[in-house]
Enzyme design. Structure first.
Site, PDB file in Angstrom:
ATOM      1  N   VAL A  25       1.076  -1.284   0.271  1.00 18.94           N
ATOM      2  CA  VAL A  25       0.443  -0.353  -0.062  1.00 18.94           C
ATOM      3  C   VAL A  25       0.242   1.057  -0.109  1.00 18.94           C
ATOM      4  O   VAL A  25       0.604   2.652  -0.612  1.00 18.94           O
ATOM      5  CB  VAL A  25      -1.267  -0.294   1.086  1.00 18.94           C
ATOM      6  CG1 VAL A  25       0.075  -0.347   2.879  1.00 18.94           C
ATOM      7  CG2 VAL A  25      -1.919   0.490   0.887  1.00 18.94           C
ATOM      8  N   ASP A  26       1.655   1.194   1.159  1.00 18.29           N
ATOM      9  CA  ASP A  26       2.821   2.361   0.781  1.00 18.29           C
ATOM     10  C   ASP A  26       3.567   2.646  -0.462  1.00 18.29           C
ATOM     11  O   ASP A  26       3.409   4.408  -0.838  1.00 18.29           O
ATOM     12  CB  ASP A  26       4.345   1.979   1.724  1.00 18.29           C
ATOM     13  CG  ASP A  26       3.548   2.053   3.579  1.00 18.29           C
ATOM     14  OD1 ASP A  26       2.306   1.823   3.870  1.00 18.29           O
ATOM     15  OD2 ASP A  26       4.372   1.061   3.305  1.00 18.29           O
ATOM     16  N   CYS A 113      20.007  -3.850   2.156  1.00 14.32           N
ATOM     17  CA  CYS A 113      19.642  -3.767   1.265  1.00 14.32           C
ATOM     18  C   CYS A 113      18.655  -1.995  -0.133  1.00 14.32           C
ATOM     19  O   CYS A 113      18.836  -2.393  -0.657  1.00 14.32           O
ATOM     20  CB  CYS A 113      18.204  -3.800   1.559  1.00 14.32           C
ATOM     21  SG  CYS A 113      16.331  -4.537  -0.008  1.00 14.32           S
ATOM     22  N   CYS A 213      13.607  -8.490   4.794  1.00 10.88           N
ATOM     23  CA  CYS A 213      13.924  -7.367   3.182  1.00 10.88           C
ATOM     24  C   CYS A 213      13.625  -8.092   2.092  1.00 10.88           C
ATOM     25  O   CYS A 213      14.711  -8.446   1.288  1.00 10.88           O
ATOM     26  CB  CYS A 213      14.520  -6.114   3.093  1.00 10.88           C
ATOM     27  SG  CYS A 213      14.810  -5.417   1.680  1.00 10.88           S
TER      28      CYS A 213
END
Length: 405
Positions: A25-26, A113, A213
């Site tokens: 969603v971000d 990352c 991540c």
């Protein structure tokens, strides 16, 4: 419309932004906001990991994420592309993780990352599309100002204190920041969810990702056993009274090494109370995975010795062995986001410091010595762990960071 708004809109029109669209969603709302601001937006999805070894959940693979991300791109009328960076991710993040764990250190793959992939390899891929900027869905902010004829970029905490992700970007440099955009850094998570629902984005109700991540939520020992062999060793309990006697050290430069390095436990510091599967599978402050009973309070890892294959533990959340007054960062591991604020040899400076994500900022003094920076906290800190990153702030601005020795 106000003249200033029109001028800003015209300035952004034609500027090309490539956004890392993850299927969450971000980044979806970040893409929407960029479109609203007049940017020419292209969506690029990263494939960074294929192996499911050690995964706790068998679903939600990168293919699922890519499908959702493409749906968002279509909804927002953006070109959508996929780039496979899995070879670079394995070499520069995962292999580094294995190497650090084998040495008894605990790396932070999310920081790595961002430094090695999202704002390096991935940024290079974005620039191939002619991007003026590269955007992500991080909860942080960027400002800039001119000094001595050149631009200086500031990395600021996100407005949402519960979601601030500036810590994960603590290894970025000025060049990377010059090209970065963080469209949702000025709003909070509930507002992001509200916008996604209002715009009927496919990610509006999607859960946030968890775990390593791009790898996901894994059983860490199982994941690490891909390269690190299980190896039975002793668990030694260190009494709290023993540690209390070792901690009456005055905070002076002569005592920096005693204050800022983990206490060097020896097998005779305690008694053997059980066995473990390999010291490299454990980290300071860890509670789960010990599987040793017979104590009134939980046991926590105080330290590990991968050479002797020993884990040292202590009973209770307030065991003095869990706390240290300071930490050390060697010269080669010091990184300044604000290069113009580098400390001089012999200088000391007060900053707010955090040693892990979501930890409240703690007041500390940084001392620049020839061998590196010693950080002494106003209050002792729990679970200082070698391999993790310490980041120092001036107010909301992240100034620098480094790997804890």
């Amino acid at each position: 419309m106000p003249p200033t708004f029109v001028a800003q809109l015209l300035d952004k029109m034609g500027k090309k932004v490539v956004i890392g669209l993850s299927g969450g969603v971000d980044s979806s709302v970040a893409a929407y906001l960029l479109k609203q601001q007049g940017y020419d937006v292209i969506a690029l999805f990263m494939v960074n990991w294929h192996d499911r070894t050690g995964a706790i959940t068998g679903h939600c693979t990168w293919e699922d994420d890519a499908m959702i991300a493409e749906m968002v791109a279509k909804k927002l009328d953006m070109p959508f592309h996929i780039v496979d960076l899995s070879k670079d991710y394995k070499t520069r993040v995962v292999d580094y993780m294995f190497d650090e764990y084998s040495k008894g250190r605990t790396p932070n793959p999310d920081v790595l990352c961002n430094r090695e992939i999202k704002f390096d390899i991935f940024m290079d891929e974005c620039l191939k599309f002619g991007a003026d900027y590269v955007a992500t869905g991080h909860y942080c902010q960027k400002t800039e100002f001119e000094q001595d004829g050149k631009m200086t970029y500031q990395l600021l905490a996100g407005e949402d204190n519960n979601k601030d992700q500036s810590y994960f970007l603590c290894q970025l440099n000025q060049n990377q920041l010059s090209k970065a955009l963080f469209p949702i850094g000025h709003i909070d998570k509930p507002e992001v969810r509200r916008i996604a629902a209002e715009q009927d984005l496919p990610t509006a109700a999607r859960k946030d990702s968890q775990g390593i991540c791009f790898v996901g939520k894994v059983d860490l020992p199982t994941f690490l056993q891909q390269q690190l062999e299980p190896k039975t060793g002793n668990v030694i309990e260190v009494p709290g009274e023993f540690m209390a006697k070792k901690k009456s050290v005055e905070k002076t430069p002569d005592n920096f090494k005693k204050l800022c390095f983990a206490y060097p436990y020896k097998p005779w510091n305690g008694k053997v109370i059980g066995e473990h599967r390999g010291a490299h599978f454990y980290t300071v402050g860890q509670r789960k995975g010990l599987n040793i009973g017979g104590h009134d309070e939980p046991l926590f890892v105080l330290g590990t010795d991968v050479n002797r294959n020993i884990i040292y533990v202590g009973e209770g959340t307030e065991h003095p062995g869990l706390y240290r007054p300071g930490l050390f960062i060697s010269s080669e591991e010091i990184h300044w986001i604000r290069e113009d604020l580098k400390m001089e040899l012999g200088e000391n400076r007060d900053y707010d410091v955090r040693i892990r994500y979501r930890q409240p900022l703690e007041k500390a003094t940084l001392y620049q010595q020839e061998e590196g920076i010693y950080i002494l906290f106003e209050n002792e800190q729990r679970g200082i762990t070698a391999g993790q990153f310490a980041a120092w702030y001036n107010g909301k601005e992240l100034i620098g960071s480094g790997v804890i020795s």
